[in-house]
Design a protein around this motif. Structure first.
Motif, PDB file in Angstrom:
ATOM      1  N   ASN A  81     -27.016 -21.065   5.326  1.00 13.18           N
ATOM      2  CA  ASN A  81     -25.887 -21.674   6.033  1.00 13.18           C
ATOM      3  C   ASN A  81     -24.593 -21.594   5.236  1.00 13.18           C
ATOM      4  N   ILE A  82     -24.697 -21.633   3.929  1.00  8.74           N
ATOM      5  CA  ILE A  82     -23.506 -21.449   3.081  1.00  8.74           C
ATOM      6  C   ILE A  82     -22.952 -20.043   3.278  1.00  8.74           C
ATOM      7  N   ALA A  83     -23.831 -19.043   3.310  1.00  6.68           N
ATOM      8  CA  ALA A  83     -23.391 -17.660   3.509  1.00  6.68           C
ATOM      9  C   ALA A  83     -22.701 -17.485   4.850  1.00  6.68           C
ATOM     10  N   VAL A  84     -23.238 -18.076   5.909  1.00  2.18           N
ATOM     11  CA  VAL A  84     -22.622 -17.980   7.230  1.00  2.18           C
ATOM     12  C   VAL A  84     -21.263 -18.669   7.220  1.00  2.18           C
ATOM     13  N   TRP A  85     -21.164 -19.843   6.599  1.00  5.55           N
ATOM     14  CA  TRP A  85     -19.887 -20.569   6.505  1.00  5.55           C
ATOM     15  C   TRP A  85     -18.843 -19.717   5.780  1.00  5.55           C
ATOM     16  N   ILE A  86     -19.235 -19.101   4.662  1.00  7.33           N
ATOM     17  CA  ILE A  86     -18.311 -18.257   3.902  1.00  7.33           C
ATOM     18  C   ILE A  86     -17.848 -17.086   4.765  1.00  7.33           C
ATOM     19  N   TRP A  87     -18.779 -16.431   5.437  1.00 10.62           N
ATOM     20  CA  TRP A  87     -18.433 -15.319   6.324  1.00 10.62           C
ATOM     21  C   TRP A  87     -17.395 -15.759   7.353  1.00 10.62           C
ATOM     22  N   ASP A  88     -17.667 -16.876   8.007  1.00  9.91           N
ATOM     23  CA  ASP A  88     -16.774 -17.372   9.055  1.00  9.91           C
ATOM     24  C   ASP A  88     -15.382 -17.703   8.524  1.00  9.91           C
ATOM     25  N   GLU A  89     -15.300 -18.146   7.282  1.00  6.25           N
ATOM     26  CA  GLU A  89     -14.006 -18.454   6.675  1.00  6.25           C
ATOM     27  C   GLU A  89     -13.234 -17.190   6.300  1.00  6.25           C
ATOM     28  N   LEU A  90     -13.957 -16.140   5.880  1.00  4.23           N
ATOM     29  CA  LEU A  90     -13.305 -14.927   5.373  1.00  4.23           C
ATOM     30  C   LEU A  90     -13.004 -13.874   6.436  1.00  4.23           C
ATOM     31  N   LYS A  91     -13.875 -13.729   7.408  1.00  8.00           N
ATOM     32  CA  LYS A  91     -13.777 -12.602   8.340  1.00  8.00           C
ATOM     33  C   LYS A  91     -12.429 -12.504   9.054  1.00  8.00           C
ATOM     34  N   PRO A  92     -11.814 -13.614   9.501  1.00  3.35           N
ATOM     35  CA  PRO A  92     -10.518 -13.470  10.181  1.00  3.35           C
ATOM     36  C   PRO A  92      -9.425 -12.854   9.297  1.00  3.35           C
ATOM     37  N   SER A  93      -9.483 -13.105   7.999  1.00  2.97           N
ATOM     38  CA  SER A  93      -8.472 -12.573   7.078  1.00  2.97           C
ATOM     39  C   SER A  93      -8.879 -11.254   6.443  1.00  2.97           C
ATOM     40  N   LEU A  94     -10.167 -10.932   6.517  1.00  2.00           N
ATOM     41  CA  LEU A  94     -10.689  -9.697   5.903  1.00  2.00           C
ATOM     42  C   LEU A  94     -11.483  -8.916   6.948  1.00  2.00           C
ATOM     43  N   PRO A  95     -10.801  -8.190   7.826  1.00  2.09           N
ATOM     44  CA  PRO A  95     -11.515  -7.483   8.897  1.00  2.09           C
ATOM     45  C   PRO A  95     -12.510  -6.439   8.401  1.00  2.09           C
ATOM     46  N   LEU A  96     -12.350  -5.946   7.176  1.00  3.29           N
ATOM     47  CA  LEU A  96     -13.289  -4.967   6.624  1.00  3.29           C
ATOM     48  C   LEU A  96     -14.497  -5.619   5.943  1.00  3.29           C
ATOM     49  N   LEU A  97     -14.580  -6.950   6.010  1.00  4.41           N
ATOM     50  CA  LEU A  97     -15.712  -7.656   5.404  1.00  4.41           C
ATOM     51  C   LEU A  97     -17.011  -7.125   5.989  1.00  4.41           C
ATOM     52  N   SER A  98     -17.941  -6.737   5.104  1.00  8.63           N
ATOM     53  CA  SER A  98     -19.207  -6.184   5.573  1.00  8.63           C
ATOM     54  C   SER A  98     -20.415  -6.985   5.115  1.00  8.63           C
ATOM     55  N   GLN A  99     -20.238  -7.799   4.057  1.00  8.08           N
ATOM     56  CA  GLN A  99     -21.406  -8.504   3.528  1.00  8.08           C
ATOM     57  C   GLN A  99     -20.966  -9.594   2.559  1.00  8.08           C
ATOM     58  N   VAL A 100     -21.666 -10.720   2.603  1.00  9.32           N
ATOM     59  CA  VAL A 100     -21.535 -11.727   1.556  1.00  9.32           C
ATOM     60  C   VAL A 100     -22.921 -11.984   0.988  1.00  9.32           C
ATOM     61  N   GLU A 101     -22.980 -12.123  -0.322  1.00  7.62           N
ATOM     62  CA  GLU A 101     -24.226 -12.436  -1.015  1.00  7.62           C
ATOM     63  C   GLU A 101     -24.014 -13.754  -1.736  1.00  7.62           C
ATOM     64  N   VAL A 102     -24.889 -14.705  -1.498  1.00  9.24           N
ATOM     65  CA  VAL A 102     -24.805 -16.013  -2.135  1.00  9.24           C
ATOM     66  C   VAL A 102     -26.045 -16.195  -3.001  1.00  9.24           C
TER      67      VAL A 102
END
Length: 115
Positions: A81-102
């Motif tokens: 759930n932390i990884a999903v939260w981080i993704w949701d916070e970053l994706k709008p500002s980083l459209p090239l975001l492809s992966q987060v690893e926690v």
């Protein structure tokens, strides 16, 4: 090309429905790896400047999670759930975001690539 940058933060949490000791308040030294996947801009020679990436990650995630009680932001604060939260916070500002690893510990990690 994939660009990947590492960050860290310290935080406390508990998992209220966990059958073991994780239901008790405890903390972790989290590691976060943020990956972007995209073409290299021929004018800059980069996908994104590492400093520009860090400005976004620090503002949107690190400042909000470091030395905090995670349950205040993420009530069921599992690594997933932390990884999903981080993704949701970053994706709008980083459209090239492809992966987060926690990494919750040195040998326990979740990888999230978006929904």
């Amino acid at each position: 090309m994939i660009l990947r940058k590492e960050y860290g933060f310290e935080a406390a949490h508990f998992i209220h429905n966990h059958p073991g000791k994780c239901r008790n308040l405890h903390g972790h030294s989290y590691k976060l790896f943020v990956s972007l996947d995209g073409a290299v801009n021929p004018e800059t020679g980069m996908i994104i400047d590492f400093d520009d990436l860090s400005k976004v990650v620090v503002e949107k995630v690190i400042q909000r999670l470091d030395h905090r009680f995670l349950n205040d932001l993420i009530p069921l604060s599992t690594a997933e759930n932390i990884a999903v939260w981080i993704w949701d916070e970053l994706k709008p500002s980083l459209p090239l975001l492809s992966q987060v690893e926690v990494y919750e510990t040195l040998d326990n990690c979740v990888i999230y690539r978006g929904a």
